[in-house]
Design a protein around this motif. Structure first.
Motif, mmCIF file in Angstrom:
data_model
loop_
_atom_site.group_PDB
_atom_site.id
_atom_site.type_symbol
_atom_site.label_atom_id
_atom_site.label_comp_id
_atom_site.label_asym_id
_atom_site.label_seq_id
_atom_site.Cartn_x
_atom_site.Cartn_y
_atom_site.Cartn_z
ATOM 1 N N ASP A 1 0.824 -1.192 0.000
ATOM 2 C CA ASP A 1 0.000 0.000 0.000
ATOM 3 C C ASP A 1 0.869 1.257 0.000
ATOM 4 N N HIS A 2 0.339 2.329 -0.517
ATOM 5 C CA HIS A 2 0.996 3.630 -0.399
ATOM 6 C C HIS A 2 0.066 4.573 0.349
ATOM 7 N N LYS A 3 0.655 5.458 1.130
ATOM 8 C CA LYS A 3 -0.179 6.417 1.842
ATOM 9 C C LYS A 3 0.504 7.780 1.832
ATOM 10 N N HIS A 4 -0.230 8.798 1.471
ATOM 11 C CA HIS A 4 0.310 10.159 1.456
ATOM 12 C C HIS A 4 -0.144 10.875 2.727
ATOM 13 N N VAL A 5 0.790 11.459 3.452
ATOM 14 C CA VAL A 5 0.393 12.200 4.654
ATOM 15 C C VAL A 5 1.136 13.530 4.746
ATOM 16 N N GLY B 1 -3.957 -12.505 3.948
ATOM 17 C CA GLY B 1 -4.042 -11.724 2.712
ATOM 18 C C GLY B 1 -4.200 -10.232 2.936
ATOM 19 N N ASP B 2 -3.959 -9.770 4.169
ATOM 20 C CA ASP B 2 -4.032 -8.333 4.409
ATOM 21 C C ASP B 2 -2.789 -7.639 3.865
ATOM 22 N N ILE B 3 -2.761 -6.331 4.035
ATOM 23 C CA ILE B 3 -1.615 -5.574 3.527
ATOM 24 C C ILE B 3 -0.360 -5.959 4.302
ATOM 25 N N ARG B 4 0.711 -6.209 3.557
ATOM 26 C CA ARG B 4 1.958 -6.605 4.198
ATOM 27 C C ARG B 4 2.797 -5.399 4.622
ATOM 28 N N GLN B 5 3.013 -4.484 3.690
ATOM 29 C CA GLN B 5 3.832 -3.308 3.986
ATOM 30 C C GLN B 5 3.184 -2.078 3.380
ATOM 31 N N ARG B 6 3.393 -0.960 4.040
ATOM 32 C CA ARG B 6 2.834 0.290 3.526
ATOM 33 C C ARG B 6 3.948 1.315 3.408
ATOM 34 N N LEU B 7 4.024 1.930 2.242
ATOM 35 C CA LEU B 7 5.014 2.987 2.045
ATOM 36 C C LEU B 7 4.348 4.323 2.332
ATOM 37 N N TRP B 8 4.872 5.018 3.338
ATOM 38 C CA TRP B 8 4.331 6.338 3.693
ATOM 39 C C TRP B 8 5.095 7.405 2.926
ATOM 40 N N LYS B 9 4.343 8.281 2.272
ATOM 41 C CA LYS B 9 4.962 9.402 1.573
ATOM 42 C C LYS B 9 4.586 10.645 2.362
ATOM 43 N N ILE B 10 5.573 11.155 3.057
ATOM 44 C CA ILE B 10 5.279 12.184 4.054
ATOM 45 C C ILE B 10 5.828 13.534 3.625
#
Ligand code: ZN
Lengths: 1000, 91
Positions: free
Chosen positions: A164-168, A274-283
């Motif tokens: 997953d990717h997440k922008h914060v 099957g859930d999200i394994r890793q999330r890349l945070w873009k901060i």
């Protein structure tokens, strides 16, 4: 409980047993262990072989700096992962790990033979040795290197997990959840700032969390207890987001940072669901506070790489945090006070420990504490050798000379099963330098310290060179107040008790009585580079640190030299005789620790990898068995096989049908730009090579667009819809770029022009019907319209209606046949298409794809921009002089058409090629030569388009050939792997030179 | 990844923009009057300096407007943005 688990701690739950497998053997650890601590609790130190010499190697550290304990996990599953550090994997039930870089096993390793022939593997070995003969590369050197390198195995199947990717955005981002980061977070969040704290471990607290020593107290509490209370309070703060198991990967300019959160890596495989394994945070953070701490340095001495030789503070963490004693007969080798904390911890638990200290003497509180506990200290001493094959069993020590440059006196042998080494501390300045920050060199403890770069980024704690507890707390508090403009904090009057370090002595390469050539003193453990390698590189003339690093591969492994860079610099400085601060450092590049590909691509996999564009008629194509090809982001029908027809047969059939009766093509993907404004005609005059002012309303014209350098950029037909209104078409792939280019000229060069551009590519669907029966089909669709040549001539357009829906009909041709294109609003595209097919049935209307379109236009000698041109072809090269206006004063690219280079007569020019054997079809891209006997053979051109033409019943090709214009009728050769194909240069128009078919 | 202050939209992420190279290179009004060398000077020659540079940028995934930007290429500090046709700020 194993005998090495000597201590109960609150961080490891010794009631919860976790079973795991390492190198095929089953072991038990506890909930809270890492793979490394669990292995050590079972007495397992030996976990791998070194890269070059295949020397036995053991766990050395407890964090991301680990160079040796690199594992392949969960082999034989789709989730397998190479190059994982055992010190960072949280233990879970059923974890399967194996050591890398050893075959057939870690205890018996064939590559270990390299250890005995090591004098032959000096720096630059691979560059020097595997050079010659060239033929050895493919079959001998490469497989050998690949086989012996063994840097883990890639998974063979697609990654089944989700990323997953997440922008914060936040006011303050704090990197590192140690004592400094915690103090900073508390101040920030309590002052009403949206704060994010990230920490790569699963709990906060850093190394203070296991510090329970009477010499280090905060407000009269053990520092670990004080910090525990702070953490409890921290977790209650509303403004603060705490992200553990999240490591910073990159720190870019303007406070843009990437962090990777591990969400399920610590769970047993069967619990991941099957859930999200890793999330890349873009901060994007307004302010960034770096509190990444420091890494302990090893010491460089002979045979400093045996299993059982570890970093001193790691030995302390294994004992005080995980409850594991790495040995029962410990020796500490140090040049500073911090290792004495390890000694005190061991001794207090009744575990034997002695200290070798290169300093002459010290009377600090912690040293006295150790002496009082009865720890034997060998002052002014160094280790000259170590022994023990699979694990250290003894060391040999000697005294240092007054200036530390040599050893004196007798050798003294001491038995041990663990050697804890400390060479001081290196601030983790990686994040600071990644963001563009500079460093200053501090002489007194030989460290690089960040210099502040701007008002939105600071470093606090030991990554800023504050190593004493008192400095850490007070300086962090002071700096954060300043940084966040806070006048007072709860930390203003904190009382701190700590043992101050009084004496320092640093020797980058410890002296020995054994000659340097016979010592194996490792600098980079993961890449197996030694002091000898560095010195050889210097002797061979390498001076820049960046060059020495690459030549010796020091600091180039997956740990990026976290433990080795400082020693490499120090030894170079000493050898060359310059001050270390003048050498500079190597560049620290992201990512700080390796990232998974999954976290980088996030959800952009499979059908989400890129945008897929489909025309409104796509569904019909699918249902009618179309094979698709990608053209840019578009899916275009390539050909429509009937039954089990292949590409060739289908295209031959479609091509014949289009010329014999009628064919229909989905041309909706062509770029369409609506151009309006009082200067629209003038604008077209400037962007196309030909003249536009006199084009009548309702007429169409083909145009060629150049770059300012005179090279063909795009082409297409533009229709004048009204006095100040045009519809331009572009190539499918060029649509976006053409629009951008036109906008650029309008906004920057010709702002005075009254012209408005709108992309309408997606607004209209286009059915293109060609062939001698196309007029009959059109007449049936539009019974009220007169399609006679007089009423509706070639290169004109008319408005029409189908069932009350407006559409535009253009009589234009890309195939050389009588041809009409019907444009209709996209939502009616499919109905229009179905109607054409229905009406065309009696004329056997045949849908054709891009391949047939390419063939038909090649028969007619029409170019495709991007296939017959490659950005180096002028219209003159294409023999299209007729489209270049001589009268126009200027247009984009005009001046370049008579530069000295573009008027050369021996440029590559577009010609036709006919094979002497009409059944021989050339390969597109094949080289063309005129003489195969004159060596070296000069390549004078290449084939750009080639087909077997069913309408001409022979092979035809377009090609670009040097001076081709003058070569009509000349014999040339297309050499292929097994034969030479004889060809004759011809006109590039193969069919209907008189243009009769367009008026059929 | 810079934050760029589009003169029409305000502060946006760099990923919305594309760079169009050196600014203030005016297309000659009478190209046909130029020698090969003069035309080549316009067509090919760019300074590409380390330090303060004047650049053209396009808010490609936004308002699609072109504008000029003054950027220090050695540390990516953006000193100014201004609309096409406006005078560059004097340093
Ligand atoms: Zn904008």
């Amino acid at each position: 409980m194993t005998k090495f688990r000597v201590n109960k701690t609150k961080h490891v739950d010794q009631t919860k047993t976790v079973s795991f497998n390492f190198d095929g053997k089953s072991y038990h650890g506890f909930d809270g262990d890492t793979l490394a601590s669990a292995l050590l609790s079972n007495g397992v130190h030996l976990v791998g072989r070194s890269f070059k010499y295949h020397r036995p190697r053991g766990i050395m550290s407890c964090g991301s700096e680990e160079p040796n304990a690199i594992c392949q996990i969960n082999e034989d599953t789709d989730l397998t992962e190479p190059n994982v550090r055992a010190t960072e994997i949280e233990l879970y039930e059923g974890l399967k790990a194996s050591s890398q870089n050893c075959w057939p096993s870690v205890n018996f390793d064939i590559g270990g033979i390299n250890n005995f022939i090591s004098p032959f593997i000096p720096a630059g070995f691979y560059y020097k040795t595997f050079m010659w003969p060239k033929s050895f590369w493919k079959k001998i050197y490469e497989p050998l290197i690949r086989w012996s390198a063994g840097l883990g195995k890639s998974p063979t199947k697609p990654d089944p997990e989700l990323y997953d990717h997440k922008h914060v955005h936040c006011d303050v981002l704090i990197i590192g959840g140690g004592i400094s980061g915690i103090i900073a977070s508390k101040i920030a969040a309590k002052n009403n700032l949206r704060t994010i704290l990230i920490e790569d471990k699963n709990i906060l607290g850093g190394s203070t969390i296991f510090q329970k020593n009477e010499n280090y107290k905060i407000n009269n509490k053990y520092s670990s207890e004080w910090l525990d209370e702070e953490i409890v309070e921290l977790q209650k703060l509303d403004n603060l987001t705490i992200k553990t198991r999240t490591s910073l990967a990159a720190y870019h300019s303007y406070n843009y940072l990437l962090a990777k959160e591990n969400i399920s890596d610590h769970l047993p495989l069967d619990k991941r669901n099957g859930d999200i394994r890793q999330r890349l945070w873009k901060i994007r953070a307004d302010k960034v506070l770096v509190a990444t701490g420091a890494i302990e340095r090893p010491l460089v001495f002979n045979n400093n790489d045996r299993p059982g030789i570890m970093l001193a503070n790691s030995v302390k963490k294994y004992l005080d945090f995980y409850g594991v004693s790495c040995g029962f007969n410990n020796v500490i080798f140090t040049n500073n006070d911090s290792a004495y904390e390890t000694a005190v911890s061991l001794k207090e638990k009744g575990i034997s420990v002695e200290i070798i200290d290169i300093r002459k003497k010290s009377n600090s509180k912690i040293v006295k504490n150790a002496e009082k506990l009865g720890v034997k200290i060998y002052w002014n001493s160094t280790i000259v050798n170590t022994f023990g094959h699979r694990k250290i069993n003894s060391i040999e020590i000697m005294n240092l000379s007054e200036d530390g440059s040599n050893v004196v006196g007798d050798k003294n042998r001491i038995n041990c099963d663990c050697l804890a080494v400390s060479g001081g501390w290196t601030p983790m300045v990686h994040m600071h330098t990644q963001s563009g920050g500079k460093l200053d060199f501090r002489e007194n403890d030989q460290t690089f310290i960040p210099t502040e770069i701007d008002e939105n980024h600071i470093n606090v704690g030991s990554c800023n060179g504050d190593f004493e507890l008192e400095e850490i707390i007070n300086n962090t508090n002071k700096k954060v107040k300043n940084f966040l403009k806070v006048s007072e904090t709860e930390f203003d009057n904190t009382s701190v008790l700590n043992s101050k370090e009084l004496d320092k002595r640093n020797i980058w390469l410890l002296p020995n009585y054994i000659s340097e050539g016979k010592c194996k003193s490792f600098i980079d453990f993961q890449n197996d580079s030694t002091v000898k390698d560095i010195k050889l590189a210097l002797r061979e003339g390498f001076k820049s640190i960046e060059h020495v690093k690459r030549y010796t591969t020091t600091g180039m492994a997956t740990d990026q030299g976290k433990l080795s860079n400082m020693h490499a610099l120090g030894i170079i400085a000493d050898t060359v005789g310059v001050k270390m601060g003048t050498l500079g450092t190597t560049t620290f590049r992201p990512p700080f620790t390796p990232l998974t590909f999954g976290s980088i691509v996030g959800r952009s996999v499979g059908k989400f990898f890129d945008i897929i564009r489909k025309t409104s008629i796509h569904e019909w194509h699918s249902q009618n068995n179309a094979k698709f090809e990608n053209v840019g982001q578009w899916k275009r029908p390539w050909y429509y096989p009937i039954n089990d027809e292949g590409l060739h047969d289908a295209v031959q059939r479609e091509s014949k049908a289009a010329r014999d009766s009628a064919g229909i093509l989905d041309a909706s993907t062509l770029g369409k730009i609506d151009i309006q404004g009082t200067d629209a005609s003038e604008f077209l005059n400037r962007v196309y090579t030909n003249a536009w002012s006199k084009l009548g309303i309702g007429k169409c014209r083909y145009g060629l667009m150049l770059n300012e350098d005179g090279m063909v950029y795009d082409d297409g037909v533009t229709t004048r819809l009204g006095e100040n209104h045009y519809l331009m078409t572009t190539t499918t792939g060029g649509a976006a770029n053409v629009l951008s280019k036109l906008e650029d000229y309008l906004q920057t060069e010709w702002p005075e022009l009254d012209v408005y551009l709108t992309s309408v590519t997606d607004h209209y669907s286009t059915a293109s019907i060609c062939g001698p029966n196309s007029k009959k089909i059109l007449t049936k669709i539009f019974p009220d319209k007169d399609f006679s040549d007089e009423a509706f001539p070639h290169m004109s357009y008319q408005n029409a209606k189908i069932d009350e829906i407006n559409c535009r009909i253009m009589r234009i041709s890309f195939t050389g046949e009588l041809s009409y294109e019907i444009n209709i609003e996209s939502k009616y595209g499919k109905s229009l298409w179905e109607k054409c097919i229905e009406v065309g049935k009696e004329f056997k209307i045949t849908p054709y794809g891009t391949e047939t379109m390419h063939l038909l236009r090649a028969e007619k000698g029409f170019i495709i921009v991007g296939q017959d041109t490659d950005g180096t072809m002028t219209p003159i090269d294409l023999q299209m002089d007729w489209i270049v206006s001589k009268k126009k004063y200027d247009f984009i690219g005009k001046r370049s058409l008579y530069r000295s280079d573009t008027i050369r007569e021996d440029r590559k020019q577009l010609v036709g090629l006919l094979t002497d054997d009409p059944n021989e079809v050339l390969e597109e891209g094949a080289q063309i030569v005129s003489d195969v006997n004159k060596k070296p053979i000069e390549m004078i051109g290449h084939v750009t388009s080639s087909y077997f033409s069913p309408n001409l019943n022979k092979s035809i090709a377009l090609a670009v050939v040097k001076s081709g214009k003058k070569m009509n009728g000349q014999k040339l050769i297309v050499p292929m792997e097994n034969k030479n194909i004889n060809v004759t240069v011809s006109d590039s128009v193969f069919l209907d030179k008189e243009n009769k078919r367009i008026y059929a | 990844m810079f934050l760029i202050n589009c003169p029409y939209c305000g502060e946006r992420d760099q990923s919305e923009f594309s760079c169009g190279g050196e600014a203030h290179i005016v297309r000659p009004k009478q190209p046909t009057e130029l020698s090969d060398n003069q035309w080549a000077e316009y067509l090919f020659m760019r300074k590409n300096i380390k330090g303060v540079q004047f650049e053209r940028w396009n808010h490609a995934h936004g308002c699609r407007k072109w504008f000029n930007m003054v950027r220090d290429t050695s540390n990516d500090k953006i000193h100014a943005v201004y609309k096409m046709g406006e005078k560059p700020p004097v340093e």
